[in-house]
Structures are given as C-alpha cells and as structure tokens.
Design a protein around this motif. Structure first.
Motif, PDB file in Angstrom:
ATOM      1  N   GLN A   1       0.877  -1.047   0.021  1.00 55.12           N
ATOM      2  CA  GLN A   1      -0.084   0.029   0.006  1.00 55.12           C
ATOM      3  C   GLN A   1       0.748   1.339   0.070  1.00 55.12           C
ATOM      4  OE1 GLN A   1      -3.501  -0.195  -0.308  1.00 55.12           O
ATOM      5  NE2 GLN A   1      -2.707  -2.219  -0.592  1.00 55.12           N
ATOM      6  N   HIS A   2       2.127   1.144  -0.074  1.00 55.28           N
ATOM      7  CA  HIS A   2       2.999   2.302  -0.144  1.00 55.28           C
ATOM      8  C   HIS A   2       2.748   3.101  -1.514  1.00 55.28           C
ATOM      9  CE1 HIS A   2       6.447   5.079   0.019  1.00 55.28           C
ATOM     10  NE2 HIS A   2       6.811   4.618   1.246  1.00 55.28           N
TER      11      HIS A   2
ATOM     12  N   GLU B   1       2.679   2.962  -7.385  1.00 51.51           N
ATOM     13  CA  GLU B   1       2.928   3.526  -8.759  1.00 51.51           C
ATOM     14  C   GLU B   1       3.974   2.552  -9.683  1.00 51.51           C
ATOM     15  OE1 GLU B   1       5.492   7.301 -10.742  1.00 51.51           O
ATOM     16  OE2 GLU B   1       4.989   7.185  -8.591  1.00 51.51           O
ATOM     17  N   SER B   2       4.763   1.745  -9.012  1.00 50.96           N
ATOM     18  CA  SER B   2       5.728   0.907  -9.647  1.00 50.96           C
ATOM     19  C   SER B   2       4.844  -0.157 -10.244  1.00 50.96           C
ATOM     20  CB  SER B   2       6.473   0.166  -8.713  1.00 50.96           C
ATOM     21  OG  SER B   2       7.427  -0.862  -8.916  1.00 50.96           O
ATOM     22  N   ARG B   3       3.705  -0.697  -9.675  1.00 50.30           N
ATOM     23  CA  ARG B   3       3.236  -1.803 -10.237  1.00 50.30           C
ATOM     24  C   ARG B   3       2.033  -1.586 -11.543  1.00 50.30           C
ATOM     25  NH1 ARG B   3      -0.584  -4.055  -5.368  1.00 50.30           N
ATOM     26  NH2 ARG B   3      -0.122  -6.109  -6.681  1.00 50.30           N
TER      27      ARG B   3
ATOM     28  N   LYS C   1       8.524   4.965 -10.847  1.00 53.76           N
ATOM     29  CA  LYS C   1       8.899   4.210 -10.048  1.00 53.76           C
ATOM     30  C   LYS C   1       8.841   2.821 -10.300  1.00 53.76           C
ATOM     31  CE  LYS C   1       8.836   6.965  -6.266  1.00 53.76           C
ATOM     32  NZ  LYS C   1       8.433   8.198  -6.908  1.00 53.76           N
ATOM     33  N   ALA C   2       9.170   2.345 -11.587  1.00 51.50           N
ATOM     34  CA  ALA C   2       8.867   1.087 -12.365  1.00 51.50           C
ATOM     35  C   ALA C   2      10.261   0.107 -11.731  1.00 51.50           C
ATOM     36  CB  ALA C   2       9.256   1.272 -13.738  1.00 51.50           C
ATOM     37  N   ASP C   3      11.180   0.763 -11.514  1.00 51.80           N
ATOM     38  CA  ASP C   3      12.383   0.177 -11.008  1.00 51.80           C
ATOM     39  C   ASP C   3      12.700   0.354  -9.619  1.00 51.80           C
ATOM     40  OD1 ASP C   3      14.593  -1.862 -11.862  1.00 51.80           O
ATOM     41  OD2 ASP C   3      15.994  -0.264 -11.875  1.00 51.80           O
ATOM     42  N   TRP C   4      11.960   0.417  -8.608  1.00 49.43           N
ATOM     43  CA  TRP C   4      11.982   0.705  -7.528  1.00 49.43           C
ATOM     44  C   TRP C   4      11.981  -0.355  -6.677  1.00 49.43           C
ATOM     45  CZ3 TRP C   4      11.607   5.681  -4.153  1.00 49.43           C
ATOM     46  CH2 TRP C   4      12.090   6.728  -4.929  1.00 49.43           C
ATOM     47  N   TYR C   5      11.242  -1.561  -7.416  1.00 52.85           N
ATOM     48  CA  TYR C   5      11.177  -3.008  -6.687  1.00 52.85           C
ATOM     49  C   TYR C   5      11.615  -3.847  -7.512  1.00 52.85           C
ATOM     50  CZ  TYR C   5       7.961  -0.557  -3.331  1.00 52.85           C
ATOM     51  OH  TYR C   5       7.343   0.355  -2.387  1.00 52.85           O
TER      52      TYR C   5
ATOM     53  N   SER D   1      -1.019  -6.566 -13.437  1.00 54.26           N
ATOM     54  CA  SER D   1      -0.743  -5.231 -14.223  1.00 54.26           C
ATOM     55  C   SER D   1       0.365  -5.035 -15.039  1.00 54.26           C
ATOM     56  CB  SER D   1      -0.625  -4.260 -12.918  1.00 54.26           C
ATOM     57  OG  SER D   1      -1.987  -4.207 -12.320  1.00 54.26           O
ATOM     58  N   ARG D   2       1.679  -5.794 -14.735  1.00 63.41           N
ATOM     59  CA  ARG D   2       2.852  -5.716 -15.320  1.00 63.41           C
ATOM     60  C   ARG D   2       3.106  -7.190 -16.170  1.00 63.41           C
ATOM     61  NH1 ARG D   2       7.464  -1.900 -12.710  1.00 63.41           N
ATOM     62  NH2 ARG D   2       8.648  -3.661 -13.811  1.00 63.41           N
ATOM     63  N   GLY D   3       2.341  -8.042 -15.643  1.00 64.25           N
ATOM     64  CA  GLY D   3       2.926  -9.325 -16.226  1.00 64.25           C
ATOM     65  C   GLY D   3       4.094  -9.725 -15.899  1.00 64.25           C
ATOM     66  N   GLN D   4       4.500  -9.513 -14.503  1.00 67.28           N
ATOM     67  CA  GLN D   4       5.701  -9.956 -14.014  1.00 67.28           C
ATOM     68  C   GLN D   4       5.521 -10.223 -12.651  1.00 67.28           C
ATOM     69  OE1 GLN D   4       7.944  -6.065 -14.687  1.00 67.28           O
ATOM     70  NE2 GLN D   4       9.487  -7.414 -15.989  1.00 67.28           N
ATOM     71  N   TYR D   5       6.453 -10.965 -11.915  1.00 64.62           N
ATOM     72  CA  TYR D   5       6.643 -11.280 -10.835  1.00 64.62           C
ATOM     73  C   TYR D   5       7.188 -10.195 -10.090  1.00 64.62           C
ATOM     74  CZ  TYR D   5       5.514 -16.361 -11.470  1.00 64.62           C
ATOM     75  OH  TYR D   5       4.614 -17.195 -11.827  1.00 64.62           O
ATOM     76  N   TYR D   6       7.064  -9.821  -8.647  1.00 66.45           N
ATOM     77  CA  TYR D   6       7.890  -9.086  -7.796  1.00 66.45           C
ATOM     78  C   TYR D   6       8.196  -9.962  -6.688  1.00 66.45           C
ATOM     79  CZ  TYR D   6       3.478  -8.748  -5.004  1.00 66.45           C
ATOM     80  OH  TYR D   6       2.395  -8.686  -3.986  1.00 66.45           O
ATOM     81  N   GLN D   7       9.286  -9.685  -5.911  1.00 63.16           N
ATOM     82  CA  GLN D   7      10.019 -10.348  -5.016  1.00 63.16           C
ATOM     83  C   GLN D   7       9.500 -10.016  -3.741  1.00 63.16           C
ATOM     84  OE1 GLN D   7      14.057  -9.647  -4.204  1.00 63.16           O
ATOM     85  NE2 GLN D   7      14.249 -11.412  -2.748  1.00 63.16           N
ATOM     86  N   HIS D   8       9.251 -10.986  -2.734  1.00 59.29           N
ATOM     87  CA  HIS D   8       8.621 -10.564  -1.193  1.00 59.29           C
ATOM     88  C   HIS D   8       9.422 -11.623  -0.311  1.00 59.29           C
ATOM     89  CE1 HIS D   8       5.871 -13.873  -1.370  1.00 59.29           C
ATOM     90  NE2 HIS D   8       5.763 -13.784  -2.510  1.00 59.29           N
ATOM     91  N   ASN D   9      10.393 -11.144   0.364  1.00 60.20           N
ATOM     92  CA  ASN D   9      10.931 -12.137   1.436  1.00 60.20           C
ATOM     93  C   ASN D   9      10.037 -12.680   2.491  1.00 60.20           C
ATOM     94  OD1 ASN D   9      13.963 -13.014   0.703  1.00 60.20           O
ATOM     95  ND2 ASN D   9      14.021 -10.759   0.613  1.00 60.20           N
ATOM     96  N   PHE D  10       8.894 -11.736   2.560  1.00 59.05           N
ATOM     97  CA  PHE D  10       7.963 -12.315   3.585  1.00 59.05           C
ATOM     98  C   PHE D  10       6.653 -12.387   3.157  1.00 59.05           C
ATOM     99  CE2 PHE D  10      11.876 -10.184   5.247  1.00 59.05           C
ATOM    100  CZ  PHE D  10      12.267 -11.132   6.192  1.00 59.05           C
ATOM    101  N   LEU D  11       5.765 -11.449   3.446  1.00 59.53           N
ATOM    102  CA  LEU D  11       4.103 -11.518   2.943  1.00 59.53           C
ATOM    103  C   LEU D  11       4.394 -11.300   1.495  1.00 59.53           C
ATOM    104  CD1 LEU D  11       1.968 -10.388   5.956  1.00 59.53           C
ATOM    105  CD2 LEU D  11       2.380 -12.592   5.258  1.00 59.53           C
ATOM    106  N   THR D  12       3.320 -11.679   0.953  1.00 59.25           N
ATOM    107  CA  THR D  12       3.189 -11.070  -0.514  1.00 59.25           C
ATOM    108  C   THR D  12       2.841  -9.576  -0.524  1.00 59.25           C
ATOM    109  OG1 THR D  12       0.799 -11.700  -0.515  1.00 59.25           O
ATOM    110  CG2 THR D  12       2.333 -13.337  -1.258  1.00 59.25           C
TER     111      THR D  12
END
Length: 540
Positions: A106-107, A112-114, A121-125, A154-165
């Motif tokens: 929710q940040h 914006e990144s997603r 902010k596309a490359d901030w995550y 939305s991006r057709g990509q995966y994002y990384q999360h070491n903890f919760l999604t």
C-alpha cells in the motif's frame, strides 16, 4: 571517550503491547511515555521501539506504507516528539525499528511501480519476467511460506517478497531507492532520534543475475512448514553490495552526535558471525550487530561459549549485542523450560548469565518480570504464519501479549478496552505491582543485577577468557585493568560442586555457596567471584 552504546542495556518495547492510553486495545506512544519511568528504574540505557510508522498492519508494522508518518494506531508525530523528550529527561536513549528492505504493497511507491514497466517508480522494486513455463524467475522461498515471488497481472511480471506477498522488496540496485532510504533515516534523526535497529539488515540487495539458490547441505527448518531452510540462501540476501550501503548510512549518522545503528543479521551459524564481522568492521559501517544465535532452543555451555568465541574470532573488530528473547521467538523462560528447576530459577539464571556477557545487552519487555510465553487459541491469533499453518506453527503472538502492570485492574492495567491480544492469568501473576514492593522478586533481581553490571568495570567493558569446564558448566573470567571476576553458571537442574585454587569472594546477586575452597552451585546456579587474577576452577 567510550561510546554510550558499547556497554548499554537496551530495552525493547513492542508498542502494541506496552501501554494503551487511548482505550482502543492497542498500545500507543502516549502510553509508552507514561510508563517510561519503569524502564529508567530498571537501569536500562536505551529503548528500542518496534515499528511505529504508518502501516496496514498486515505484519504488525513491518509493512510500512509511509516512512515519515506515525501510524494513527500509535498516535501522532507530536506524541513521538513528546516521547523522545521524556525519555531524554529520564536519561534514556531512543532507537526505532527501521524497516528498509521492503515496504507495504500500500506504499505509494509500490502502487505506482506496479502500474506499468515505464513509470517513474517502475524500477524501485524487484520485478522479473516469468520463466518460459510461467513459473517464478528463481526458486527463492518466502519466510512465511511459498515462493518469494508473486505474479502481478498489471505488469505481467513477478515481484519479490521475502516475507508476506503484501511486503514487496525494494530494489536497492537503483540509486534512487538508496537515496530515498537515506532520506527517511534523516527525517527521524532530525527529530532527535538516537539511532536505528535495522530490520533484516542483510536483505537489502538481491543477486542481480537472479540465480537460484542451491539446496542446503542440511535442512534446519525455521518453522515446521517452512521450506526456507532447505536452501543455501546465498543469492536472495547477503550480497556484497550491502557493505557500500551501510557505509552510506554511517556517513549520514556520523553527521549527528552519539547515534548508534544495530543491525539484525537474519542468518544462522558461522555465516551469521562472519556477516556480523563484516558489517561492523572498522568505523564506517554498523556500530554493532546481532543474530538469532541465542534466540533459539539451544541451551548448553558449549553453545553459549561457541557463540561468544565465534564472534571474538570471526569479528575481532566488531561489537556484539546479545539477547535471549524478542518479539519473534518464544520467551526464553518457557523456551528453555526443560532445563529449569522452575520458571523463577530460569528467569534469575538467564538474567545473571546475560548480564555477564561482553558487549551490549538486550532485554525484551516483560523479561524483567520473568514473563512466560502465553498459550494461544486459534481464534485469538493475529500472526499470519500461525494462522496459515496452525497448529504446526504456533506463531509469535505468544510472546507479544500485553505488559501486565496492575494485577487487580482490567487487563492488568494495560487497557480499558479489549486488548488486541489476550491478557491471561499466568501472565497477570507476574505483574509489575506485585513485584515492585517485593525485594525478593525477579524485577528487583533484574534491577540489582543491572546495577551490579554498571558498577563493575570488568562486566561493563572487560575482556573475556573462558575456563575449561565440562557440561553443564559455563565459566569465564572478565578482566578490566586490575579487576577480575570469574562468572560461573550451572546449566542443569542438578547440583554441582567445584574446587577453587586461589582466593576468591562471592559478589553480586548469586545463589551459590562458598565453603572454604568448595563452590556449590545448585540447579540453575550462578556465581560471580572476585579474585586477584590467579584463580583456577576445577570440577571435584
């Protein structure tokens, strides 16, 4: 001049559970401020606040949605300023949990990144394309179960999360992310903060090539259903780029007076010790670091000696912080219960032992009361891993239940409303008011032992040399100039007798007896022995 943090006792406050003054069942900054004299009277030097930033609270504040705002659950920026002022009046430093490796989904940055692959902010995550078969780009696991990747349509990509999604990882390879992280730290330093506890300090950078982890040689699983420990996690954390970022953080904090940074190294064994050494080396990185080495079930003389000697050898220029409990692990009086004569004995024993260790000492709220792990029912849970994997995983709620202040007040004086976690009778029995007037209580034992540590140079800043004794006995000399103490501990329920060669006198709080040259340690026995530096200790 010796820095304040080198022999400090740091008291961790879990804001949700310390004191609720608003009546909504959740602890707040005003409540913490009101109860600060308890911490000052204990003899602590600093408080560490778990996250207080704006957050959806999916992971109890470790999912930040605004780094520069206090979550309304806890109060306002003005409440924070008042807390800092009151703490400083009482001679207490204040540090906060700074969660930089990831944010909430929710940040505004992530929202914006997603949205697209080409926004500001596309490359901030950490984003990556699926493999040709649609599976995640690496085999990395999340600590909270399942893959460390979540597909975003939305991006057709995966994002990384070491903890919760809902906790996407920031991309620290992007200089703008680094700049933003430093800016959030500066914001709080400008408000008078004395430093940071850096959450998951070895997780900031990921392997830029996105290589999959190899299988672990052994598979020590953190939780019963957690696959994370089945990999050798060399590509999803512990990257060499971390060091340059820590140097940038240190450059920032060095612009202020008496600031301290302590990093939580999320790793195990020799690798954790090596990282602690790297991260605290010299004067341009962290001031100190700690790992989970003493926060697990291991309870033996060899284990504690190995932790301390391992740090001495692996991080000779570093500075350690030792703790037995925190908000992520079962309380140590319960965790080590099978080795205890009784709960009271273990509480005193653990206090005497940790206050003898070289370095900075951490206390988790309620530890000074001999607090026990709370037995939870499923319908009382709030911790995501516990809810998902119950009953194999008990979760962290049992160590996070509210402080107990007055035994005869609703919710033991924590809140006039329904507490976010239950206040139960076994915990109420250890309340502050029941112990304050009792000189024989665990609370007074903590106060006396902390005062003894502070008044004894050998314990505050002396060197450590271990004495060779068999299990279950742990012993070492602490030396500062001409002052020498032998610290001796019996980690079993059985009585043990030791023979002294040389003169010594018992000092400080202890439960041992010294009859001539025979030192008798009862079950969970402990002793501090003052001597001239020639004392030898042997088993009978």
């Amino acid at each position: 001049m010796r820095e304040w943090w080198r022999d400090a006792v740091i008291y961790q406050i879990y804001p949700r559970s310390f004191q609720d003054d608003s009546g909504n069942g959740v602890g707040d900054l005003a409540g913490i401020t009101r109860r600060l004299p308890h911490v000052a009277d204990l003899g602590a030097d600093c408080i560490w606040l778990s996250p207080i930033f704006a957050s959806p609270q999916k992971d109890m504040g470790y999912d930040v949605s605004d780094y520069k705002a206090v979550d309304p659950l806890f109060g306002t920026l003005e409440d924070f300023d008042a807390l800092i002022a009151r703490a400083h009046e009482l001679g207490l430093k204040v540090i906060v949990d700074q969660v930089l490796s990831h944010t909430s989904d929710q940040h505004p940055w992530f929202k914006e990144s997603r949205q697209s692959r080409d926004n500001d902010k596309a490359d901030w995550y950490v984003w990556a394309d699926p493999l040709p078969d649609g599976s995640p780009p690496t085999n990395w696991h999340s600590h909270f179960g399942g893959p460390a990747w979540e597909f975003d349509p939305s991006r057709g990509q995966y994002y990384q999360h070491n903890f919760l999604t809902s906790q996407p990882d920031l991309n620290f390879h992007n200089p703008l992310v680094v700049e933003a992280a430093l800016d959030t730290c500066k914001f709080w330093l400008e408000r008078g903060l004395d430093g940071f506890r850096l959450d998951t300090v070895n997780y900031y950078f990921h392997d830029k090539k996105l290589r999959s982890n190899p299988a672990a040689q052994a598979a020590p699983q953190v939780m019963a259903t957690d696959l994370y420990g089945m990999q050798d996690n060399i590509y999803n954390k512990n990257q060499p780029e971390n060091l340059a970022f820590l140097e940038q953080l240190r450059t920032l904090t060095d612009q202020y007076d008496d600031i301290m940074m302590v990093g939580e190294v999320g790793d195990m064994g020799s690798r954790a010790i090596k990282l602690m050494g790297q991260y605290t080396q010299g004067t341009d990185r962290l001031h100190m670091a700690y790992s989970f080495a003493m926060l697990g079930p291991d309870f033996s003389a060899d284990h504690f000696r190995s932790c301390i000697e391992g740090f001495q050898q692996g991080a000779p220029e570093g500075h350690p912080k030792w703790s037995f409990s925190n908000h992520d692990v079962p309380r140590h009086v319960t965790r080590w219960g099978e080795h205890a004569v009784d709960d009271d004995s273990m509480a005193r024993f653990a206090c005497a032992m940790i206050m003898s260790f070289e370095g900075t000492i951490g206390i988790y709220q309620g530890e000074e009361l001999g607090q026990l792990e709370t037995e939870m029912e499923f319908d009382e849970l709030t911790d995501p891993p516990a809810i998902r994997f119950w009953p194999k995983v008990k979760g962290r709620d049992g160590c996070r239940t509210p402080m107990v202040w007055e035994h005869d007040q609703p919710n033991a004086g924590f809140s006039t409303g329904k507490p976010w976690l239950p206040v139960k009778e076994p915990q109420i029995a250890n309340s502050v008011d029941l112990q304050t007037g009792d000189d024989s209580s665990i609370l007074h034992f903590y106060r006396d032992t902390i005062a003894f540590r502070k008044a004894t140079p050998a314990l505050r800043h002396g060197t450590t040399k271990f004495i060779d004794l068999p299990e279950p006995l742990l012993a070492f000399h602490r030396r500062a100039d001409d002052e020498v103490l032998a610290c001796v501990f019996n980690l079993s329920k059985d009585e043990h007798n030791l023979t002294l060669q040389g003169d010594a006198t018992l000092t400080g709080r202890h439960n041992a007896t010294l009859d001539g040259k025979t030192l008798t340690l009862p079950g969970n026995g402990f002793a501090y022995l003052a001597h001239d530096g020639t004392l030898k200790i042997k088993t009978k």
